[in-house]
Design an enzyme around this catalytic site. Structure first.
Site, short mmCIF file in Angstrom:
data_model
loop_
_atom_site.label_atom_id
_atom_site.label_comp_id
_atom_site.label_asym_id
_atom_site.label_seq_id
_atom_site.Cartn_x
_atom_site.Cartn_y
_atom_site.Cartn_z
CG ASP A 23 -1.95 1.05 1.25
OD1 ASP A 23 -2.08 1.76 0.24
OD2 ASP A 23 -2.64 1.17 2.29
CG ASP A 117 -3.04 3.74 -2.94
OD1 ASP A 117 -4.16 3.21 -3.03
OD2 ASP A 117 -2.62 4.25 -1.88
CD GLU A 118 -5.59 -0.69 -0.84
OE1 GLU A 118 -5.38 -1.60 -0.01
OE2 GLU A 118 -6.39 0.23 -0.65
MG LIG Z 1 -2.45 3.96 0.23
#
Ligand SMILES: [Mg+2]
Length: 372
Positions: A23, A117-118
């Site tokens: 993350d 973003d993960e």
């Molecule tokens: Mg994040």
């Protein structure tokens, strides 16, 4: 080989996998601070700065003041008068996301992106033959730092539920490993609101029933849980024991079915928005049935009058298999964002993480429970 079986005793299904959850830290805000040195060390919010704008992401400096994503910009400014607003640059964020994806793919093809973003990675058999998921996670974090000048946090464990909890544990720029045999103890100490799928309302209900932590949850038997939480009970029962049988699913297996409505005039009142939600539920459910599809994630999308798009999603442990279940989730996603910071011109709902291609996942919980 892992010589210590997890608490289910079902080591073949659960204990032998090596899962990493990666993350990026305060992603959009960190990209802005990276590209504009004047913003470093300062409270930054990405999003519309106008009176009716919404925060899309906040830097850690801003979070100290209580600034959070999805918060109206007016509220954010009140909490943090020195807050600096930046316009979002999704083309740049997407580019970084692709760089990070390429780093993952050096180690495994089994990558499940959860958002820009993960992602989850299954590195049970890592391509470089390193053998250690912790080592893979460290290399990935290092490569992300070298190539993007940004930091990521990683969680390493033997299933997705635990890996995601772990990545959150030492943020930012942190690593946390939960080894086989440690999952139940880790979960026992967690406040119930950190369980994926338990929202503020769920946590309130749990508190009324005397459940504050994972340990409180683990002390209840499955019949009691079913009586109080219906179809959510099986997920809770397993989660409280650190068990999660969901496989990492690559993006190639993902599809979604959804629909949206654009309005001839801007909507803002709660009544109008709720009526619109009912219409969208009807439209989208009809499409889902036509496609013979099922899925576990429901996403609400709103487009504000300044054309900013806002979305919020809920992922269930089981496929959303009835119109009523779908409707309940759609309505609660809407209730969570009311009152809106400004009128909208579009509303949409999507069902994703589809499982119409013969994945036996839906049947597994029963198989698992019979072993306990
Ligand atoms: Mg994040």
């Amino acid at each position: 080989m892992v010589d210590e079986t997890p608490d289910s005793g079902d080591s073949e299904a659960d204990g032998l996998r090596k899962i990493i959850h990666v993350d990026m830290d305060a992603f959009f805000a960190s990209v802005e601070q990276r590209d504009n040195p004047g913003l470093r060390g300062k409270p930054v919010a990405v999003g519309g700065s106008s009176g009716r704008g919404v925060v899309a992401a906040a830097s850690y400096e801003a979070r100290k003041f209580g600034v959070k994503s999805a918060m109206p910009s007016v509220t954010a400014k009140r909490l943090c008068p020195d807050l600096i607003f930046c316009k979002s640059r999704f083309d740049v964020y997407r580019e970084v996301s692709q760089q990070v994806r390429a780093i993952f793919q050096r180690h495994t093809d089994l990558v499940e992106p959860l958002s820009i973003d993960e992602a989850f990675l299954d590195v049970t058999e890592d391509q470089l033959g390193l053998g250690s998921a912790t080592r893979v996670a460290e290399l990935i974090r290092q490569d992300i730092r070298d190539q993007t000048k940004l930091t990521a946090s990683a969680g390493v464990s033997y299933n997705k539920f635990l890996a995601k909890l772990a990545s959150d544990q030492n943020k930012p720029d942190g690593l946390c490993v939960i080894r086989p045999g440690q999952g139940a103890a880790f979960v026992a100490g967690l406040p119930i609101r950190r369980f994926h799928g338990v929202g503020p309302k769920g946590a309130e209900k749990m508190a009324r029933l005397g459940i504050e932590t994972g340990a409180d949850l683990a002390a209840r038997d499955i019949e009691w849980l079913r009586g109080n939480f219906g179809s959510f009970a099986d997920y809770l029962y397993r989660a409280a024991r650190g068990i999660d049988l969901r496989p990492v699913r690559t993006s190639r297996t993902r599809k979604s079915v959804g629909g949206e409505r654009t309005f001839s005039r801007d909507l803002s009142s709660g009544t109008e928005l709720r009526d619109t939600m009912e219409t969208i539920i009807d439209i989208v459910w009809e499409r889902i049935e036509r496609a013979q599809a099922s899925g576990r994630t429901v996403t609400l999308k709103l487009k504000y009058t300044d054309f900013q798009i806002f979305s919020r999603a809920t992922t269930m442990d089981h496929p959303v298999s009835t119109k009523e279940a779908f409707a309940v989730i759609g309505r609660s996603l809407l209730e969570e964002v009311l009152p809106l910071p400004m009128p909208i011109r579009l509303m949409g709902l999507t069902l994703s993480k589809l499982e119409s291609d013969g994945e036996p996942e839906a049947k597994r919980p029963d198989a698992q429970l019979s072993l306990l």
